[in-house]
Design a protein around this motif. Structure first.
Motif, PDB file in Angstrom:
ATOM      1  N   CYS A  26      14.037  66.568 -98.435  1.00  0.00           N
ATOM      2  CA  CYS A  26      13.958  65.381 -98.490  1.00  0.00           C
ATOM      3  C   CYS A  26      13.556  64.591 -97.028  1.00  0.00           C
ATOM      4  O   CYS A  26      14.044  65.086 -96.018  1.00  0.00           O
ATOM      5  N   PRO A  27      12.635  63.730 -97.014  1.00  0.00           N
ATOM      6  CA  PRO A  27      12.263  63.231 -95.791  1.00  0.00           C
ATOM      7  C   PRO A  27      13.507  62.486 -95.145  1.00  0.00           C
ATOM      8  O   PRO A  27      14.395  62.066 -95.706  1.00  0.00           O
ATOM      9  N   PRO A  28      13.473  62.473 -93.708  1.00  0.00           N
ATOM     10  CA  PRO A  28      14.539  61.911 -93.010  1.00  0.00           C
ATOM     11  C   PRO A  28      14.349  60.460 -92.972  1.00  0.00           C
ATOM     12  O   PRO A  28      13.421  59.734 -93.311  1.00  0.00           O
ATOM     13  N   GLY A  29      15.599  59.702 -92.996  1.00  0.00           N
ATOM     14  CA  GLY A  29      15.659  58.279 -92.742  1.00  0.00           C
ATOM     15  C   GLY A  29      15.705  57.360 -94.098  1.00  0.00           C
ATOM     16  O   GLY A  29      15.528  56.139 -93.879  1.00  0.00           O
ATOM     17  N   VAL A  30      15.896  58.229 -95.173  1.00  0.00           N
ATOM     18  CA  VAL A  30      16.019  57.600 -96.329  1.00  0.00           C
ATOM     19  C   VAL A  30      17.558  57.035 -96.594  1.00  0.00           C
ATOM     20  O   VAL A  30      18.205  57.609 -96.335  1.00  0.00           O
ATOM     21  N   ALA A  31      17.600  55.609 -96.796  1.00  0.00           N
ATOM     22  CA  ALA A  31      18.862  55.073 -96.971  1.00  0.00           C
ATOM     23  C   ALA A  31      19.332  55.437 -98.150  1.00  0.00           C
ATOM     24  O   ALA A  31      18.790  55.297 -99.194  1.00  0.00           O
TER      25      ALA A  31
ATOM     26  N   LEU B 109      18.362  60.597-105.404  1.00  0.00           N
ATOM     27  CA  LEU B 109      18.031  60.742-104.126  1.00  0.00           C
ATOM     28  C   LEU B 109      16.404  60.420-104.029  1.00  0.00           C
ATOM     29  O   LEU B 109      15.686  59.671-103.154  1.00  0.00           O
ATOM     30  N   ALA B 110      15.750  61.063-105.030  1.00  0.00           N
ATOM     31  CA  ALA B 110      13.903  60.864-105.144  1.00  0.00           C
ATOM     32  C   ALA B 110      13.889  59.514-105.377  1.00  0.00           C
ATOM     33  O   ALA B 110      12.693  58.868-104.884  1.00  0.00           O
ATOM     34  N   ARG B 111      14.411  58.940-106.172  1.00  0.00           N
ATOM     35  CA  ARG B 111      14.246  57.475-106.451  1.00  0.00           C
ATOM     36  C   ARG B 111      14.517  56.522-105.132  1.00  0.00           C
ATOM     37  O   ARG B 111      13.590  55.598-104.743  1.00  0.00           O
ATOM     38  N   ALA B 112      15.419  56.742-104.286  1.00  0.00           N
ATOM     39  CA  ALA B 112      15.566  56.109-102.939  1.00  0.00           C
ATOM     40  C   ALA B 112      14.370  56.390-102.184  1.00  0.00           C
ATOM     41  O   ALA B 112      14.005  55.590-101.400  1.00  0.00           O
ATOM     42  N   ALA B 113      14.012  57.443-102.022  1.00  0.00           N
ATOM     43  CA  ALA B 113      12.752  58.181-101.168  1.00  0.00           C
ATOM     44  C   ALA B 113      11.561  57.220-101.610  1.00  0.00           C
ATOM     45  O   ALA B 113      10.760  56.880-100.779  1.00  0.00           O
ATOM     46  N   LEU B 114      11.236  57.383-102.838  1.00  0.00           N
ATOM     47  CA  LEU B 114      10.261  56.725-103.523  1.00  0.00           C
ATOM     48  C   LEU B 114      10.108  55.168-103.346  1.00  0.00           C
ATOM     49  O   LEU B 114       9.157  54.470-103.157  1.00  0.00           O
ATOM     50  N   ALA B 115      11.335  54.523-103.272  1.00  0.00           N
ATOM     51  CA  ALA B 115      11.375  53.088-103.134  1.00  0.00           C
ATOM     52  C   ALA B 115      10.922  52.902-101.634  1.00  0.00           C
ATOM     53  O   ALA B 115      10.466  51.678-101.454  1.00  0.00           O
TER      54      ALA B 115
ATOM     55  N   LEU C 213       7.977  62.348-106.478  1.00  0.00           N
ATOM     56  CA  LEU C 213       7.952  62.241-105.194  1.00  0.00           C
ATOM     57  C   LEU C 213       7.666  63.480-104.194  1.00  0.00           C
ATOM     58  O   LEU C 213       6.871  63.614-103.241  1.00  0.00           O
ATOM     59  N   ASP C 214       7.738  64.488-105.001  1.00  0.00           N
ATOM     60  CA  ASP C 214       7.258  65.871-104.393  1.00  0.00           C
ATOM     61  C   ASP C 214       5.796  65.873-104.443  1.00  0.00           C
ATOM     62  O   ASP C 214       5.080  66.436-103.405  1.00  0.00           O
ATOM     63  N   HIS C 215       5.096  65.148-105.389  1.00  0.00           N
ATOM     64  CA  HIS C 215       3.584  65.085-105.235  1.00  0.00           C
ATOM     65  C   HIS C 215       3.178  63.892-104.338  1.00  0.00           C
ATOM     66  O   HIS C 215       2.187  63.940-103.471  1.00  0.00           O
ATOM     67  N   LEU C 216       3.992  62.869-103.954  1.00  0.00           N
ATOM     68  CA  LEU C 216       3.689  62.057-103.007  1.00  0.00           C
ATOM     69  C   LEU C 216       3.688  62.638-101.594  1.00  0.00           C
ATOM     70  O   LEU C 216       2.853  62.596-100.700  1.00  0.00           O
TER      71      LEU C 216
ATOM     72  N   THR D 255      15.307  76.578-109.217  1.00  0.00           N
ATOM     73  CA  THR D 255      14.931  75.867-108.184  1.00  0.00           C
ATOM     74  C   THR D 255      13.655  75.124-108.693  1.00  0.00           C
ATOM     75  O   THR D 255      12.822  75.584-109.242  1.00  0.00           O
ATOM     76  N   PHE D 256      13.329  73.948-108.444  1.00  0.00           N
ATOM     77  CA  PHE D 256      11.776  73.210-108.857  1.00  0.00           C
ATOM     78  C   PHE D 256      11.527  72.362-107.728  1.00  0.00           C
ATOM     79  O   PHE D 256      12.228  71.946-106.784  1.00  0.00           O
ATOM     80  N   GLY D 257      10.313  72.271-107.633  1.00  0.00           N
ATOM     81  CA  GLY D 257       9.623  71.338-106.570  1.00  0.00           C
ATOM     82  C   GLY D 257       8.944  72.168-105.421  1.00  0.00           C
ATOM     83  O   GLY D 257       9.283  73.367-105.167  1.00  0.00           O
ATOM     84  N   HIS D 258       7.917  71.746-104.932  1.00  0.00           N
ATOM     85  CA  HIS D 258       6.979  72.257-103.914  1.00  0.00           C
ATOM     86  C   HIS D 258       7.543  71.740-102.549  1.00  0.00           C
ATOM     87  O   HIS D 258       7.966  72.741-101.768  1.00  0.00           O
ATOM     88  N   LEU D 259       7.584  70.520-102.338  1.00  0.00           N
ATOM     89  CA  LEU D 259       8.356  70.205-100.855  1.00  0.00           C
ATOM     90  C   LEU D 259       9.611  69.722-100.890  1.00  0.00           C
ATOM     91  O   LEU D 259      10.381  69.949-100.127  1.00  0.00           O
TER      92      LEU D 259
END
Ligand SMILES: Cc1cc2nc3c(=O)[nH]c(=O)nc-3n(C[C@H](O)[C@H](O)[C@H](O)COP(=O)(O)O)c2cc1C
Length: 366
Positions: free
Chosen positions: A30-35, A140-146, A348-351, A5-9
């Motif tokens: 992963c935050p909710p609501g990410v398309a 998935l991270a890219r979609a959330a970052l977008a 994304l994790d740091h954001l 596993t990696f990542g904090h949040l």
């Protein structure tokens, strides 16, 4: 212990082996609501997919990703997202020899020394098939970052193959996707094609240097001391199979510079601070400056080669090995999308961490 596993949040756990029925990633946080849908992830997996040209392994996997949980009506729900990729082109008979012998340069010997058992088929868990799962999580991270940081762009490319580097004067982002090496220098790409073809035919392999640039990263991501952005980026890049070195910004070359050369001078621009140069690679004190984040990593040459190498067996007899099977002559090529995915996950994790602790950017200048 969570050694997969990696990542904090934004926490990514990968699972699976090269020749098992499937492998994948469980993404928690992963935050909710990410398309998101499978096609959005597939575009990134297609960049890493094997068998696309004669310079990568001829294993033919569609690497079709399925979303098994955590998405409802086209958006993430905030619950764990399970991503799965089936293995469809395993040929375990290619690997009979390595059940008894250790490939020099590969993880066979250390997995055996540590666990006393190993799935040798295709390298098992040490196979870079595992990186397909990271690329899916990175999608998935890219979609959330977008959605959370519009304008943030992550681009990976190869800047060196064996002894042949690119000429930075020829750098053209538009040519990266137009050659088999993700090379930003069209002339270098031609040289590399002939060079790698000869190596491949001679049964040998070669290393590479990959650069990943992240543009439009907000200032303020990262945290002193043990959650530095550069610490986490370096760990993420170093966790990629075959990576032996990581640099941020000037990297190792900073040691040869003077302070007057290396420190990026600061001026005031119309929308905030601007810097005269970017030796820092976009990170100061473990925190992003808002400049481009520039990360490089060195990938060693593929160790499974058709050239005979001396080794030993499990029972300690000295022998030789030629590794048949389908191997990349330069694993650096397919490491490019993997590097991009790891950078996306870390940013994304740091954001999310930054948003959690501070609620957003605070120290406005000007
Ligand atoms: C995209 C990618 C593809 C790879 N393909 C191969 C391969 O075909 N054959 C091989 O011997 N190693 C391959 N590797 C490297 C091995 O997975 C790696 O060397 C091995 O797990 C030992 O780990 P280490 O090199 O990090 O110490 C690949 C690496 C990457 C990033």
């Amino acid at each position: 212990m969570s050694m997969n596993t990696f990542g904090h949040l934004f926490r990514v756990t990968t699972w699976g082996e090269s020749h098992g029925p499937a492998l994948g990633a469980t993404v928690d946080g992963c935050p909710p609501g990410v398309a998101i849908d499978e096609a959005m992830l597939q575009q990134w997996l297609d960049k890493r997919k094997p068998g696309q040209n004669k310079f990568t392994t001829q294993r033919r996997e569609p690497d079709a990703v399925r979303i098994l949980s955590g998405v409802f009506e086209g958006v993430t729900t905030g619950t764990p997202v399970q991503l799965m990729i089936e293995n469809t082109d395993q040929r375990s008979k290619d690997y009979g020899d390595i059940s008894e012998k250790f490939r020099p340069g590969h993880a066979d010997i250390t997995y055996w020394q540590k666990y006393g058992i190993r799935d040798y088929r295709g390298g098992g868990r040490s196979s870079a098939r595992e990186t397909a799962a990271r690329v899916a999580a990175g999608g998935l991270a890219r979609a959330a970052l977008a959605e959370l940081a519009p304008g943030l762009e992550i681009t990976g490319y190869m800047v060196q193959m064996g002894p042949h580097g690119i000429d930075r004067a020829n750098f053209d982002e538009a040519v990266i996707a137009g050659n088999p090496f993700w090379c930003p220098d069209a002339t270098a790409a031609e040289t590399w094609a002939g060079y790698l073809d000869d190596l491949r035919k001679s049964g040998d392999s070669v290393g590479a240097v990959i650069e990943v640039t992240a543009r439009g990263v907000p200032a303020g991501l990262g945290a002193p001391i043990y959650a530095k952005l550069d610490t986490d980026l370096a760990a993420a890049a170093m966790s990629i199979n075959a990576v032996k070195a990581v640099e941020i910004g000037e990297g190792m070359a900073a040691a040869a510079l003077r302070g007057s050369e290396n420190a990026d001078e600061i001026r005031m621009g119309p929308d905030g601070p601007i810097y005269s140069s970017n030796h820092a690679g976009g990170i100061l004190g473990g925190i992003s400056t808002g400049q481009d984040i520039v990360l490089r990593f060195a990938v060693k040459p593929t160790s499974s080669i058709l050239t005979s190498r001396r080794t030993i067996t499990k029972s300690g007899e000295e022998t030789e090995i030629i590794t048949k099977g389908r191997h990349d002559p330069c694993v650096g090529i397919r490491a490019v999308p993997v590097g991009e995915a790891m950078v996306a996950c870390v940013l994304l994790d740091h954001l999310l961490l930054h948003r959690g602790q501070t609620g957003g950017n605070r120290g406005r200048i000007g």
